[in-house]
Design an enzyme around this catalytic site. Structure first.
Site, PDB file in Angstrom:
ATOM      1  N   GLU A 111       0.868  -1.176   0.000  1.00  0.00           N
ATOM      2  CA  GLU A 111       0.000   0.000   0.000  1.00  0.00           C
ATOM      3  C   GLU A 111       0.908   1.230   0.000  1.00  0.00           C
ATOM      4  O   GLU A 111       1.822   1.311   0.826  1.00  0.00           O
ATOM      5  CB  GLU A 111      -0.887  -0.009   1.243  1.00  0.00           C
ATOM      6  N   GLU A 202      -8.044  11.514   2.353  1.00  0.00           N
ATOM      7  CA  GLU A 202      -8.242  10.577   3.454  1.00  0.00           C
ATOM      8  C   GLU A 202      -8.326  11.337   4.766  1.00  0.00           C
ATOM      9  O   GLU A 202      -7.578  12.285   4.998  1.00  0.00           O
ATOM     10  CB  GLU A 202      -7.090   9.581   3.512  1.00  0.00           C
TER      11      GLU A 202
END
Length: 220
Positions: A111, A202
């Site tokens: 990620e 985010e």
């Protein structure tokens, strides 16, 4: 969350939110992703007000506020990879969260974040500094972290996170992802086969600060 009819959302109940976005694209989303900048990814958990709205073309908007959980959403490509990413917009955060080029690889499962701006830098796992690099787009600090038995695009796994964090915040500009991939490789941080990649907003909570803000982003 405000969802379009083409949204694929995976809701996961995780013990503690630690700043990842986990979306397993469906066949419908993959078809959308074949058109550049139209790949839409959105994930959230907890009881906060996380509202990601998919707009026309490469645009989307976000408003968020909450003390429990978090979200990540954005637009980009499936698959991702080395490309010149251009985007513009506004981003006004309070508390933990990022504006970043965000993606996944497989084999190995990684990620990754190329962070252009942020509210508070407060990752869920300890970062290991891996140096820095400077090129025409700016100076970035490199970090690596490990997620143990956490949700991913392959289910619950243990995997690495790679980070480039810009030393001078900005909202909008050019991100040449291949430059970061090369810098990571030179630091021993090797990627696998690219899954999706998005320009993401985010926000998440850390039991200390309420996450809130607004953003309006357009990916070219």
């Amino acid at each position: 969350m405000v969802l379009s009819s083409v949204l694929a959302t995976l809701s996961l109940l995780v013990g503690a939110f630690a700043a990842p976005g986990y979306v397993i694209p469906t066949a419908e989303t993959k078809a959308i992703g074949a058109r550049a900048t139209n790949f839409w990814s959105s994930w959230s958990e907890g009881s906060g007000s996380w509202r990601c709205a998919n707009g026309a073309g490469g645009s989307y908007t976000v408003t968020w506020s909450g003390t429990n959980g978090g979200f990540v959403c954005g637009k980009g490509w499936s698959p991702g990879g080395s490309r010149t990413v251009k985007y513009s917009g506004t981003y006004t955060p309070t508390g933990p969260g990022y504006l970043a080029v965000y993606g996944w690889t497989q084999n190995p499962l990684i990620e990754y974040y190329i962070v252009d701006s942020y509210g508070t830098l407060d990752p869920g796992e300890p970062w290991t500094a891996k140096g820095n690099f400077t090129f025409e787009e700016g100076t970035y600090q490199l970090y690596q972290s490990t997620r143990v038995n956490k949700p991913s695009i392959e289910g619950t796994r243990t995997f690495q996170q790679y980070w480039s964090v810009r030393t001078e915040k900005r909202v909008g500009g050019t991100v040449t992802t291949g430059k970061h991939f090369t810098a990571w490789a030179n630091a021993g941080m090797r990627l696998g086969n690219h899954n999706y990649m998005i320009v993401a907003v985010e926000g998440y909570t850390n039991n200390k600060v309420t996450a809130s803000g607004t953003a309006s982003i357009t990916v070219e």
